[in-house]
Design a protein around this motif. Structure first.
Motif, PDB file in Angstrom:
ATOM      1  N   VAL A 213       2.089 -44.686  -0.121  1.00  0.00           N
ATOM      2  CA  VAL A 213       2.391 -43.369  -0.697  1.00  0.00           C
ATOM      3  C   VAL A 213       2.236 -42.271   0.344  1.00  0.00           C
ATOM      4  O   VAL A 213       3.062 -41.349   0.441  1.00  0.00           O
ATOM      5  N   ALA A 214       1.195 -42.338   1.149  1.00  0.00           N
ATOM      6  CA  ALA A 214       0.975 -41.317   2.181  1.00  0.00           C
ATOM      7  C   ALA A 214       2.116 -41.303   3.184  1.00  0.00           C
ATOM      8  O   ALA A 214       2.553 -40.228   3.642  1.00  0.00           O
ATOM      9  N   ALA A 215       2.624 -42.489   3.532  1.00  0.00           N
ATOM     10  CA  ALA A 215       3.744 -42.561   4.478  1.00  0.00           C
ATOM     11  C   ALA A 215       5.005 -41.944   3.871  1.00  0.00           C
ATOM     12  O   ALA A 215       5.787 -41.293   4.591  1.00  0.00           O
ATOM     13  N   LEU A 216       5.208 -42.119   2.583  1.00  0.00           N
ATOM     14  CA  LEU A 216       6.371 -41.501   1.932  1.00  0.00           C
ATOM     15  C   LEU A 216       6.283 -39.980   1.964  1.00  0.00           C
ATOM     16  O   LEU A 216       7.279 -39.290   2.226  1.00  0.00           O
ATOM     17  N   ASP A 217       5.104 -39.458   1.688  1.00  0.00           N
ATOM     18  CA  ASP A 217       4.920 -38.009   1.745  1.00  0.00           C
ATOM     19  C   ASP A 217       5.206 -37.478   3.144  1.00  0.00           C
ATOM     20  O   ASP A 217       5.817 -36.412   3.315  1.00  0.00           O
ATOM     21  N   ALA A 218       4.740 -38.223   4.151  1.00  0.00           N
ATOM     22  CA  ALA A 218       4.963 -37.795   5.537  1.00  0.00           C
ATOM     23  C   ALA A 218       6.450 -37.796   5.884  1.00  0.00           C
ATOM     24  O   ALA A 218       6.944 -36.891   6.582  1.00  0.00           O
ATOM     25  N   LYS A 219       7.205 -38.789   5.413  1.00  0.00           N
ATOM     26  CA  LYS A 219       8.642 -38.843   5.695  1.00  0.00           C
ATOM     27  C   LYS A 219       9.382 -37.696   5.007  1.00  0.00           C
ATOM     28  O   LYS A 219      10.291 -37.078   5.598  1.00  0.00           O
ATOM     29  N   CYS A 220       8.992 -37.423   3.761  1.00  0.00           N
ATOM     30  CA  CYS A 220       9.632 -36.300   3.057  1.00  0.00           C
ATOM     31  C   CYS A 220       9.292 -34.976   3.732  1.00  0.00           C
ATOM     32  O   CYS A 220      10.135 -34.073   3.833  1.00  0.00           O
ATOM     33  N   ARG A 221       8.072 -34.861   4.221  1.00  0.00           N
ATOM     34  CA  ARG A 221       7.661 -33.630   4.893  1.00  0.00           C
ATOM     35  C   ARG A 221       8.420 -33.455   6.214  1.00  0.00           C
ATOM     36  O   ARG A 221       8.779 -32.338   6.601  1.00  0.00           O
ATOM     37  N   ARG A 222       8.670 -34.565   6.878  1.00  0.00           N
ATOM     38  CA  ARG A 222       9.356 -34.467   8.175  1.00  0.00           C
ATOM     39  C   ARG A 222      10.851 -34.222   8.015  1.00  0.00           C
ATOM     40  O   ARG A 222      11.415 -33.335   8.671  1.00  0.00           O
TER      41      ARG A 222
ATOM     42  N   SER B 213       2.819 -46.275  -8.561  1.00  0.00           N
ATOM     43  CA  SER B 213       1.912 -46.197  -7.414  1.00  0.00           C
ATOM     44  C   SER B 213       1.765 -44.764  -6.934  1.00  0.00           C
ATOM     45  O   SER B 213       0.653 -44.299  -6.639  1.00  0.00           O
ATOM     46  N   VAL B 214       2.884 -44.039  -6.832  1.00  0.00           N
ATOM     47  CA  VAL B 214       2.829 -42.646  -6.381  1.00  0.00           C
ATOM     48  C   VAL B 214       1.983 -41.820  -7.344  1.00  0.00           C
ATOM     49  O   VAL B 214       1.119 -41.039  -6.925  1.00  0.00           O
ATOM     50  N   PHE B 215       2.209 -41.995  -8.621  1.00  0.00           N
ATOM     51  CA  PHE B 215       1.470 -41.226  -9.629  1.00  0.00           C
ATOM     52  C   PHE B 215      -0.015 -41.569  -9.597  1.00  0.00           C
ATOM     53  O   PHE B 215      -0.874 -40.703  -9.694  1.00  0.00           O
ATOM     54  N   ARG B 216      -0.326 -42.861  -9.436  1.00  0.00           N
ATOM     55  CA  ARG B 216      -1.713 -43.307  -9.425  1.00  0.00           C
ATOM     56  C   ARG B 216      -2.480 -42.714  -8.243  1.00  0.00           C
ATOM     57  O   ARG B 216      -3.632 -42.279  -8.381  1.00  0.00           O
TER      58      ARG B 216
ATOM     59  N   MET C 209       7.425 -34.069  -3.489  1.00  0.00           N
ATOM     60  CA  MET C 209       6.916 -34.934  -2.432  1.00  0.00           C
ATOM     61  C   MET C 209       7.086 -34.258  -1.085  1.00  0.00           C
ATOM     62  O   MET C 209       8.162 -33.724  -0.780  1.00  0.00           O
ATOM     63  N   GLY C 210       6.014 -34.293  -0.279  1.00  0.00           N
ATOM     64  CA  GLY C 210       6.066 -33.742   1.070  1.00  0.00           C
ATOM     65  C   GLY C 210       5.944 -32.238   1.141  1.00  0.00           C
ATOM     66  O   GLY C 210       6.321 -31.642   2.155  1.00  0.00           O
ATOM     67  N   ALA C 211       5.450 -31.599   0.099  1.00  0.00           N
ATOM     68  CA  ALA C 211       5.360 -30.134   0.098  1.00  0.00           C
ATOM     69  C   ALA C 211       4.385 -29.652   1.161  1.00  0.00           C
ATOM     70  O   ALA C 211       3.387 -30.310   1.470  1.00  0.00           O
TER      71      ALA C 211
ATOM     72  N   GLY D 108       8.815 -28.839  -1.078  1.00  0.00           N
ATOM     73  CA  GLY D 108       8.857 -30.294  -1.183  1.00  0.00           C
ATOM     74  C   GLY D 108      10.113 -30.814  -1.853  1.00  0.00           C
ATOM     75  O   GLY D 108      10.921 -30.062  -2.418  1.00  0.00           O
ATOM     76  N   SER D 109      10.310 -32.119  -1.803  1.00  0.00           N
ATOM     77  CA  SER D 109      11.480 -32.765  -2.407  1.00  0.00           C
ATOM     78  C   SER D 109      11.283 -32.924  -3.906  1.00  0.00           C
ATOM     79  O   SER D 109      10.203 -33.324  -4.373  1.00  0.00           O
ATOM     80  N   ARG D 110      12.310 -32.623  -4.645  1.00  0.00           N
ATOM     81  CA  ARG D 110      12.281 -32.928  -6.076  1.00  0.00           C
ATOM     82  C   ARG D 110      12.240 -34.441  -6.266  1.00  0.00           C
ATOM     83  O   ARG D 110      12.729 -35.205  -5.415  1.00  0.00           O
ATOM     84  N   VAL D 111      11.670 -34.891  -7.366  1.00  0.00           N
ATOM     85  CA  VAL D 111      11.501 -36.326  -7.604  1.00  0.00           C
ATOM     86  C   VAL D 111      12.384 -36.759  -8.774  1.00  0.00           C
ATOM     87  O   VAL D 111      12.324 -36.168  -9.870  1.00  0.00           O
ATOM     88  N   PHE D 112      13.186 -37.777  -8.518  1.00  0.00           N
ATOM     89  CA  PHE D 112      14.014 -38.397  -9.556  1.00  0.00           C
ATOM     90  C   PHE D 112      13.686 -39.886  -9.564  1.00  0.00           C
ATOM     91  O   PHE D 112      13.785 -40.555  -8.527  1.00  0.00           O
TER      92      PHE D 112
END
Length: 345
Positions: A216-225, A241-244, A266-268, A293-297
């Motif tokens: 999950v942390a890696a996904l946030d970092a990719k969205c942030r980048r 998993s993301v929600f948890r 995500m990634g805000a 951040g990215s909207r989540v769908f």
């Protein structure tokens, strides 16, 4: 007179036949020595006149107190020999509670605790590189590469996977695309892809929940980048998993629905600061501009093994994202055309 005309005397007339005239049963009766010879009563068995207490010594000896009869011994042996071997390896009892020795039984087969496959199982297969770029409309987030995807080096390569079909039917891509075109998707249609877990497996059941949570942390970092407008989570289990990780608890019953996850980003980046995954190794000072951040769908899984949602329902859910993508792409094209015309002036 007979048939030949001869005169018959009284002695010649045949007597009427009878059983008594032919066989005298009383002449064959046995009479005991103590009975009168003229007595006609038949002989009876002496056992009928013997009292029960005067039985034979052998029979009376077997019924004496302290020595059980054969029937009782047989019953006791039966009760002792009948054991319950439902639980192997344990001391069992007969039907009457009589302790018995454990009966031999085959060993139980050791059941595998789960279908988890360690990383060494598919260590010979390469990981799948992300297809990302700046200014993406949609970044799709899958679970992890399947075996055929890892072998070919292209995303969602298994023929049963609906990923590429749903991209086209929903309108996210204006033309049908193939797995071999996955590297060109960011430049052509502003659509990229990544996964929450990098290592390949045969299916999602071979992953552990901890692996997904760690991603999950890696996904946030990719969205942030890369800052895509939408992070499309391909499958409910990924969003769980993301929600948890974000909220420290599991999704409650009735709390989830496919589609836009209102209030989730995500990634805000809040204020200017250093984002995760950014810094000196990227040749930057790590300072970032604020970003919402990215909207989540959350879309349905495209795997051929995921059959909990009907195909028509999958198309309906993906079409929601596709309609947004078509509209947003048109807005971008109009803005680019307007900017180009302003430059010409």
């Amino acid at each position: 007179m007979d048939e030949e005309g001869r005169v018959m005397s009284a002695d010649d007339v045949p007597k009427e036949s009878s059983f008594e005239g032919r066989l005298q049963l009383k002449n064959f009766m046995f009479t005991g020595a103590s009975q009168d010879a003229s007595s006609s009563s038949p002989r009876r068995s002496q056992r009928l006149f013997t009292p029960q207490s005067a039985a034979s010594p052998q029979r009376s000896a077997s019924a004496t107190p302290g020595s059980p009869s054969k029937s009782k011994k047989r019953k006791a042996q039966t009760e002792t020999s009948e054991v319950d071997d439902d639980v192997p390896g344990k001391k069992t009892r007969g039907r009457k509670g009589t302790p018995t020795a454990p009966s031999p039984s085959p060993k139980k087969r050791a059941r595998p605790s789960s279908s988890y496959a360690p990383p060494s199982t598919y260590a010979h297969l390469p990981t799948l590189p992300d297809a990302v770029a700046p200014n993406l409309l949609i970044l799709t987030i899958g679970l992890n590469p399947g075996l055929q995807t890892a072998r070919t080096g292209h995303a969602y390569a298994h023929p049963s996977n609906l990923y590429w079909k749903l991209l086209y039917s929903s309108g996210i891509t204006p033309v049908p695309c193939r797995p071999s075109e996955d590297r060109d998707m960011p430049a052509r249609y502003a659509v990229g892809h990544t996964n929450i877990v990098a290592r390949p497996t045969r299916n999602g059941a071979e992953l552990r929940r901890a692996e997904m949570d760690e991603g999950v942390a890696a996904l946030d970092a990719k969205c942030r980048r890369w800052r895509p407008e939408v992070a499309c989570v391909v499958g409910k289990s990924i969003w769980e998993s993301v929600f948890r990780v974000r909220h420290g608890r599991a999704l409650a019953k009735g709390e989830f629905a496919y589609g836009w996850q209102e209030g989730e980003r995500m990634g805000a980046v809040v204020g200017g600061g250093k984002g995760e995954g950014e810094g000196e190794e990227d040749g930057e000072d790590g300072e970032e501009e604020p970003w919402e951040g990215s909207r989540v769908f959350v879309a349905t899984s495209t795997s051929g093994l995921a059959a909990t949602v009907r195909p028509e329902e999958k198309e309906r859910i993906w079409k929601i994202l596709g309609d947004w993508c078509v509209k947003r792409r048109k807005e971008r094209e109009d803005a680019a055309a307007k900017s180009a015309s302003a430059e010409d002036i």
